[in-house]
Scaffold this motif. Structure first.
Motif, mmCIF file in Angstrom:
data_model
loop_
_atom_site.group_PDB
_atom_site.id
_atom_site.type_symbol
_atom_site.label_atom_id
_atom_site.label_comp_id
_atom_site.label_asym_id
_atom_site.label_seq_id
_atom_site.Cartn_x
_atom_site.Cartn_y
_atom_site.Cartn_z
ATOM 1 N N PRO A 337 -18.731 9.853 -35.227
ATOM 2 C CA PRO A 337 -19.047 9.513 -36.407
ATOM 3 C C PRO A 337 -18.610 10.516 -37.578
ATOM 4 C CG PRO A 337 -21.040 9.136 -34.787
ATOM 5 C CD PRO A 337 -20.075 9.866 -34.155
ATOM 6 N N LEU A 338 -18.647 11.611 -37.335
ATOM 7 C CA LEU A 338 -18.498 12.775 -38.213
ATOM 8 C C LEU A 338 -17.037 13.249 -38.622
ATOM 9 C CD1 LEU A 338 -21.205 15.142 -36.942
ATOM 10 C CD2 LEU A 338 -21.709 13.396 -38.429
ATOM 11 N N ILE A 339 -16.121 12.786 -37.794
ATOM 12 C CA ILE A 339 -14.802 13.276 -37.850
ATOM 13 C C ILE A 339 -14.050 12.971 -39.261
ATOM 14 C CG2 ILE A 339 -12.553 13.311 -36.859
ATOM 15 C CD1 ILE A 339 -14.787 15.270 -35.632
ATOM 16 N N GLN A 340 -14.086 11.611 -39.220
ATOM 17 C CA GLN A 340 -13.408 10.913 -40.521
ATOM 18 C C GLN A 340 -13.977 11.180 -41.853
ATOM 19 O OE1 GLN A 340 -12.168 7.064 -39.902
ATOM 20 N NE2 GLN A 340 -10.506 7.617 -38.827
ATOM 21 N N PRO A 341 -15.276 11.349 -41.936
ATOM 22 C CA PRO A 341 -16.090 11.836 -43.283
ATOM 23 C C PRO A 341 -15.704 13.133 -43.646
ATOM 24 C CG PRO A 341 -17.471 10.410 -42.092
ATOM 25 C CD PRO A 341 -16.283 10.478 -41.036
ATOM 26 N N ILE A 342 -15.349 14.013 -42.741
ATOM 27 C CA ILE A 342 -15.114 15.596 -43.121
ATOM 28 C C ILE A 342 -13.575 15.751 -43.397
ATOM 29 C CG2 ILE A 342 -17.043 16.335 -41.659
ATOM 30 C CD1 ILE A 342 -15.098 17.424 -39.708
ATOM 31 N N GLY A 343 -12.745 14.769 -43.251
ATOM 32 C CA GLY A 343 -11.403 14.574 -43.796
ATOM 33 C C GLY A 343 -10.548 14.910 -42.739
ATOM 34 N N ILE A 344 -10.632 14.816 -41.392
ATOM 35 C CA ILE A 344 -9.860 14.450 -40.315
ATOM 36 C C ILE A 344 -9.304 13.289 -40.150
ATOM 37 C CG2 ILE A 344 -9.286 15.070 -37.825
ATOM 38 C CD1 ILE A 344 -11.514 17.660 -38.007
ATOM 39 N N ASP A 345 -8.051 13.120 -39.970
ATOM 40 C CA ASP A 345 -7.782 11.832 -39.974
ATOM 41 C C ASP A 345 -7.948 10.754 -38.651
ATOM 42 O OD1 ASP A 345 -5.941 11.771 -42.757
ATOM 43 O OD2 ASP A 345 -5.178 13.602 -41.617
ATOM 44 N N HIS A 346 -7.746 11.534 -37.367
ATOM 45 C CA HIS A 346 -7.930 10.679 -36.308
ATOM 46 C C HIS A 346 -8.523 11.506 -35.162
ATOM 47 C CE1 HIS A 346 -4.925 8.031 -37.592
ATOM 48 N NE2 HIS A 346 -3.950 9.034 -38.224
ATOM 49 N N LEU A 347 -9.221 11.093 -34.435
ATOM 50 C CA LEU A 347 -9.693 11.673 -33.072
ATOM 51 C C LEU A 347 -9.246 10.911 -31.787
ATOM 52 C CD1 LEU A 347 -12.310 10.047 -31.715
ATOM 53 C CD2 LEU A 347 -13.313 10.402 -33.957
ATOM 54 N N VAL A 348 -9.254 11.936 -30.686
ATOM 55 C CA VAL A 348 -9.123 11.284 -29.479
ATOM 56 C C VAL A 348 -10.020 11.940 -28.667
ATOM 57 C CG1 VAL A 348 -6.508 11.043 -29.586
ATOM 58 C CG2 VAL A 348 -7.416 13.366 -28.967
ATOM 59 N N CYS A 349 -10.547 11.048 -27.572
ATOM 60 C CA CYS A 349 -11.677 11.449 -26.805
ATOM 61 C C CYS A 349 -11.437 11.101 -25.339
ATOM 62 C CB CYS A 349 -12.856 10.572 -27.258
ATOM 63 S SG CYS A 349 -14.457 11.016 -26.303
ATOM 64 N N PRO A 350 -11.082 12.239 -24.480
ATOM 65 C CA PRO A 350 -10.652 11.793 -23.157
ATOM 66 C C PRO A 350 -11.610 10.992 -22.316
ATOM 67 C CG PRO A 350 -10.241 14.145 -23.689
ATOM 68 C CD PRO A 350 -10.911 13.692 -24.892
ATOM 69 N N ARG A 351 -13.130 11.212 -22.752
ATOM 70 C CA ARG A 351 -14.203 10.596 -21.902
ATOM 71 C C ARG A 351 -14.084 8.848 -22.188
ATOM 72 N NH1 ARG A 351 -18.016 16.024 -22.749
ATOM 73 N NH2 ARG A 351 -17.654 16.861 -20.771
ATOM 74 N N LEU A 352 -13.946 8.835 -23.720
ATOM 75 C CA LEU A 352 -13.944 7.472 -24.067
ATOM 76 C C LEU A 352 -12.683 6.904 -23.470
ATOM 77 C CD1 LEU A 352 -15.330 5.381 -25.982
ATOM 78 C CD2 LEU A 352 -13.857 6.154 -27.849
ATOM 79 N N SER A 353 -11.536 7.427 -23.480
ATOM 80 C CA SER A 353 -10.319 6.879 -22.722
ATOM 81 C C SER A 353 -10.580 6.540 -21.236
ATOM 82 C CB SER A 353 -9.226 7.948 -22.895
ATOM 83 O OG SER A 353 -8.689 8.090 -24.254
ATOM 84 N N ALA A 354 -11.531 7.447 -20.740
ATOM 85 C CA ALA A 354 -11.790 7.295 -19.172
ATOM 86 C C ALA A 354 -12.741 5.972 -19.251
ATOM 87 C CB ALA A 354 -12.517 8.497 -18.636
ATOM 88 N N ILE A 355 -13.580 5.885 -20.035
ATOM 89 C CA ILE A 355 -14.552 4.747 -20.158
ATOM 90 C C ILE A 355 -13.772 3.503 -20.342
ATOM 91 C CG2 ILE A 355 -16.477 3.564 -21.319
ATOM 92 C CD1 ILE A 355 -17.406 6.430 -21.866
#
Length: 454
Positions: A337-355
């Motif tokens: 939840p912190l990534i976009q508020p601090i100014g980074i456009d996108h995130l990828v998460c291998p663990r979420l991809s696995a889920i």
């Protein structure tokens, strides 16, 4: 449904959390007592201290009566041995294994039958690369998922204030998107996800999730005022599995790609394997190096090292120097939840991809795919309508679907149809449904049984 999970790490824990919240019977096996304590203290599941590669432990977990077996530890060899033993003890249950090592994944035919049979090899690294490539194909998007064999795309986009869609009521959306079959699947407003109705109005700053035909994507984005310049100049920070797979995918004339890694031996190895990609030795958090490489002129910086703090910092530095877009790799769910508020456009998460790779196997009914939307607040399910299903044979407006659920589209034969309230679902239609997470058990029932209120 009884599900046995070998591995109580982030993937195992979060799959167990999702399934236990849906009243499924879950057993988690791990050799790490602290990891198991976290599971047992937080979730209503059974835990067993021991190795998933022990036949005795698997029998104690009730594998003979289980429906699905998941081997999701961080060690490929443990996952393979566990699945091998599961095949010997209970050959008919569905088996999924998390496998990352290319020495195994490049020989998928070895795992199709006999004692080595694995119904699905889950490779989070490959899923992450696919996610990055989708984002690169639509630079203005926050999130992109493909369905119906790639014919339908669900795109989440943050609307600029000058978008002609700001202030438009959803029931009138087609007047502003001429010639496009589109459904607004969800809105994210002030970090709150809304599955909208026709009377909802798009507001400035909303993230809007559009469902449309992929071949209409460019026209949709142009009419919505959100078409960005294409991505051409890219810097990848991190030359591990994900960085290398991504560099391979971008190793062509369409992209000018540089790859940065701080391990000189790994740089030498990557230089030999890649053709057009420029491999650089250095640290992604070295501001002077980033300036020397003219990061401010790049279209996208993608940081995918195994160190998420380094990924975040390198993306923030790149953004501060003028890079147009940034993507960071995150493993810790608490950071998401912190990534976009601090100014980074996108995130990828291998663990979420696995889920996401696992979810559609544990969904009841003929579910083809399932992906989480906005972290885990909602889920998009692609499923085949069965003759006995509660959603077949009535107009959609009469189905009394739970609030927060929409049938976005369906495929009948070769035709993809955006439905109206009067559309009647027929057996074997291939449906795309979005629902808030709390409604998933009801949607599963609707996909499998005739319920009175349907």
């Amino acid at each position: 449904m009884r599900v046995i999970i070998v591995g109580a790490g982030e993937v195992g824990f979060n799959v167990a959390r999702r399934l236990s919240g849906e009243s499924k019977e879950v057993v988690v096996i791990d050799t790490n007592s602290k990891a198991l304590s976290r599971v047992s203290d937080t979730l209503d599941v059974q835990t067993i201290l021991g190795s998933g590669s022990s036949p005795e432990i698997l029998k104690r977990a009730g594998i003979v009566d289980a429906d699905i077996f998941l081997a999701v530890t961080d060690k490929d060899e443990i996952n393979l041995i566990s699945t091998f033993l599961a095949n010997r003890i209970a050959p008919k249950i569905i088996k999924l294994a998390r496998i990352r090592n290319e020495d195994y994944t490049k020989y998928p035919e070895m795992f199709t039958e006999g004692d080595l049979r694995i119904d699905t090899l889950i490779n989070p690294d490959e899923e992450v690369v696919e996610s990055i490539l989708r984002v690169m194909s639509v630079p203005g998007a926050v999130e992109i998922n493909d369905f119906v064999g790639g014919k339908v795309r669900l795109i989440g986009v943050k609307l600029p204030k000058e978008s002609p869609l700001v202030g438009v009521t959803l029931m009138n959306i087609k007047e502003h998107l001429v010639g496009i079959n589109v459904v607004i699947a969800a809105l994210v407003r002030e970090d709150r996800l809304i599955i909208p109705g026709g009377l909802d109005t798009i507001q400035e700053g909303d993230i809007v999730y559009f469902t449309s035909m992929r071949n209409q994507q460019e026209s949709l984005l142009r009419q919505a005022g959100i078409l960005s310049d294409p991505i051409r100049k890219v810097l990848i920070v991190g030359g591990g599995n994900v960085g290398f797979l991504l560099a391979q995918a971008l190793d062509n004339k369409k992209f000018h790609t540089r790859l940065l890694d701080k391990d000189s031996d790994r740089c030498d190895e990557l230089s030999e394997k890649l053709d057009r990609v420029i491999v650089l030795h250095g640290d992604g958090t070295d501001q002077e190096l980033l300036k020397e490489e003219n990061v401010g002129e790049l279209d996208m910086v993608i940081s995918v090292t195994g160190d998420e703090e380094m990924n975040i910092l390198s993306c923030l530095l790149a953004k501060n120097l003028g890079a147009r877009k940034t993507i960071t790799r995150i493993n810790n769910f608490a950071y998401i939840p912190l990534i976009q508020p601090i100014g980074i456009d996108h995130l990828v998460c291998p663990r979420l991809s696995a889920i996401n790779s696992i979810l559609h196997f544990v969904r009841q009914g003929k579910v083809i795919s399932a992906v989480s939307i906005k972290g885990e607040e909602a889920e998009a399910l692609e499923a085949i309508a069965q003759e006995k299903s509660g959603i077949v044979g009535k107009p959609i407006k009469d189905l009394n679907l739970p609030k927060g659920t929409l049938i976005l589209c369906f495929q009948r034969g070769e035709e993809v149809i955006i439905p109206s309230g009067f559309t009647v679902i027929e057996p074997n239609d291939r449906l795309l449904i979005i629902s808030t997470r709390k409604n998933i058990p009801e949607i599963e029932k609707a996909l499998t049984t005739k319920l009175e209120y349907y």
